[in-house]
Design an enzyme around this catalytic site. Structure first.
Site, PDB file in Angstrom:
ATOM      1  N   HIS A 296       3.828  -1.931  -2.980  1.00 52.89           N
ATOM      2  CA  HIS A 296       3.389  -0.545  -2.765  1.00 52.89           C
ATOM      3  C   HIS A 296       2.169  -0.404  -1.864  1.00 52.89           C
ATOM      4  O   HIS A 296       1.722   0.716  -1.619  1.00 52.89           O
ATOM      5  CB  HIS A 296       3.137   0.136  -4.116  1.00 52.89           C
ATOM      6  CG  HIS A 296       2.080  -0.529  -4.952  1.00 52.89           C
ATOM      7  ND1 HIS A 296       1.492   0.105  -6.029  1.00 52.89           N
ATOM      8  CD2 HIS A 296       1.505  -1.767  -4.882  1.00 52.89           C
ATOM      9  CE1 HIS A 296       0.606  -0.713  -6.590  1.00 52.89           C
ATOM     10  NE2 HIS A 296       0.606  -1.844  -5.908  1.00 52.89           N
ATOM     11  N   HIS A 297       1.616  -1.519  -1.378  1.00 51.72           N
ATOM     12  CA  HIS A 297       0.518  -1.436  -0.410  1.00 51.72           C
ATOM     13  C   HIS A 297       1.031  -1.554   1.029  1.00 51.72           C
ATOM     14  O   HIS A 297       0.222  -1.667   1.954  1.00 51.72           O
ATOM     15  CB  HIS A 297      -0.524  -2.523  -0.673  1.00 51.72           C
ATOM     16  CG  HIS A 297      -1.136  -2.468  -2.036  1.00 51.72           C
ATOM     17  ND1 HIS A 297      -1.660  -1.315  -2.577  1.00 51.72           N
ATOM     18  CD2 HIS A 297      -1.289  -3.425  -2.994  1.00 51.72           C
ATOM     19  CE1 HIS A 297      -2.119  -1.565  -3.798  1.00 51.72           C
ATOM     20  NE2 HIS A 297      -1.892  -2.842  -4.070  1.00 51.72           N
ATOM     21  N   ALA A 298       2.344  -1.544   1.211  1.00 48.41           N
ATOM     22  CA  ALA A 298       2.930  -1.548   2.551  1.00 48.41           C
ATOM     23  C   ALA A 298       3.048  -0.110   3.033  1.00 48.41           C
ATOM     24  O   ALA A 298       3.742   0.706   2.428  1.00 48.41           O
ATOM     25  CB  ALA A 298       4.294  -2.226   2.536  1.00 48.41           C
TER      26      ALA A 298
ATOM     27  N   ASN B  23      -0.978   3.016  -2.575  1.00 41.24           N
ATOM     28  CA  ASN B  23      -1.467   3.727  -1.387  1.00 41.24           C
ATOM     29  C   ASN B  23      -0.441   3.781  -0.256  1.00 41.24           C
ATOM     30  O   ASN B  23      -0.288   4.805   0.415  1.00 41.24           O
ATOM     31  CB  ASN B  23      -2.797   3.136  -0.904  1.00 41.24           C
ATOM     32  CG  ASN B  23      -2.745   1.641  -0.635  1.00 41.24           C
ATOM     33  OD1 ASN B  23      -1.794   0.947  -1.006  1.00 41.24           O
ATOM     34  ND2 ASN B  23      -3.781   1.129   0.005  1.00 41.24           N
TER      35      ASN B  23
END
Length: 300
Positions: free
Chosen positions: A119-121, A162
């Site tokens: 989910h930080h991609a 993010n």
């Protein structure tokens, strides 16, 4: 039957002492098989999917920079892994596992990926061990095949999702909900559709109280026909990269509530495992294994 994406490529070689516990991707399926929670038939091997699936959420220039290992040094450093062809293949296979598991979830009510939760991609960059956003890619995959319309992403990893927030910032067909540590990475947060920032050392009682108040209301409000659940176990008090105060039992209660809610409301759910960085990798494996145990108990 519970279907679970897993591939040997998930365990990627890293230099000794690296803080990312790659060994968990071998230990977790071994534990599930050993204890009888799963059999070999539960697992399926994803593949490298067609590049076109990544262009629904990632900018082509960024994707091809990844594929060709031509990212600039600063961008590569933010990812936190030494870039290689095998590493990028691994990320693509993980995304395929989440796409295929999504279709299994439509058939069986639930499906899971041993890895994922990247989910930080972002649409145009990677960060913090994440390069291609598996749940974002899979969400658009379902929508493009007309298999789902409104999607809810429930991200309960200790770190804010993010990248997912940025990808769907202007997309009302995917609602992003992130419940995370207030003072933890990322230190500059993006804006999810709903963010709940938790104080350091938030305990089981407080975490579960907030979740039980929020999730049913969100489902009633958004009326999703599919849910992605990012069930990181870095919410544990023992986690090296998290700052919350949850116990193994509390983490299991969290998973039980989310899965039971999806089951009771008959909304298919796909689970990506997300992070877990406790010093004792056995704690990480046990916490992740609880999610699979509960899936079997509730659905099958």
């Amino acid at each position: 039957m519970l279907k679970i994406a897993h591939h040997p490529i998930y365990h990627h070689f890293l230099k000794e002492g690296h803080r990312f516990p790659m060994i968990k991707y071998d230990l977790l399926p071994e534990q599930l098989l050993y204890e009888g929670t799963c059999t070999a038939d539960n697992f399926f091997e994803p593949e490298i999917p067609d590049n076109k699936h990544f262009f629904t959420v990632h900018e082509p220039e960024y994707f091809f920079d990844l594929l060709n290992i031509t990212l600039d040094q600063k961008a590569a450093r933010k990812i936190g892994f030494p870039l290689s062809e095998v590493l990028i293949e691994r990320e693509m296979v993980i995304a395929d596992g989440t796409m295929k598991a999504s279709e299994f979830a439509l058939q069986n009510g639930i499906a899971m990926n041993i890895a994922g939760g990247t989910h930080h991609a972002f649409s145009n960059r990677g960060e913090a061990f994440c390069m291609l956003n598996d749940q974002a890619v899979a969400a658009k995959y379902l929508q493009d095949k007309n298999l789902a319309s409104k999607i809810l992403i429930v991200d309960l990893d200790v770190h804010q999702g993010n990248g997912t927030a940025e990808i769907f910032e202007n997309d009302t067909s995917v609602f992003t909900f992130s419940m995370h540590g207030k003072s933890n990475y990322p230190f500059v947060k993006e804006k999810s559709d709903l963010d709940i920032a938790l104080e350091n050392d938030t305990n089981d009682v407080d975490f579960l109280s907030i979740l039980k108040e929020t999730l049913p209301r969100l489902i009633a409000q958004e009326q999703p026909d599919f849910i992605y659940y990012l069930c990181g176990v870095d919410v544990l008090a023992t986690d090296k990269l998290g700052k919350l105060g949850m116990s193994l039992e509390g983490c299991a209660s969290r998973d039980e509530f989310v899965l039971k809610t999806c089951f009771d409301k008959q909304i298919p759910v796909m689970c990506s495992m997300g992070g877990g960085y406790s010093k004792d990798v056995n704690i990480v494996v046990d916490a992740h294994a609880n999610t699979f145990r509960l899936a079997q108990e509730i659905y099958f």
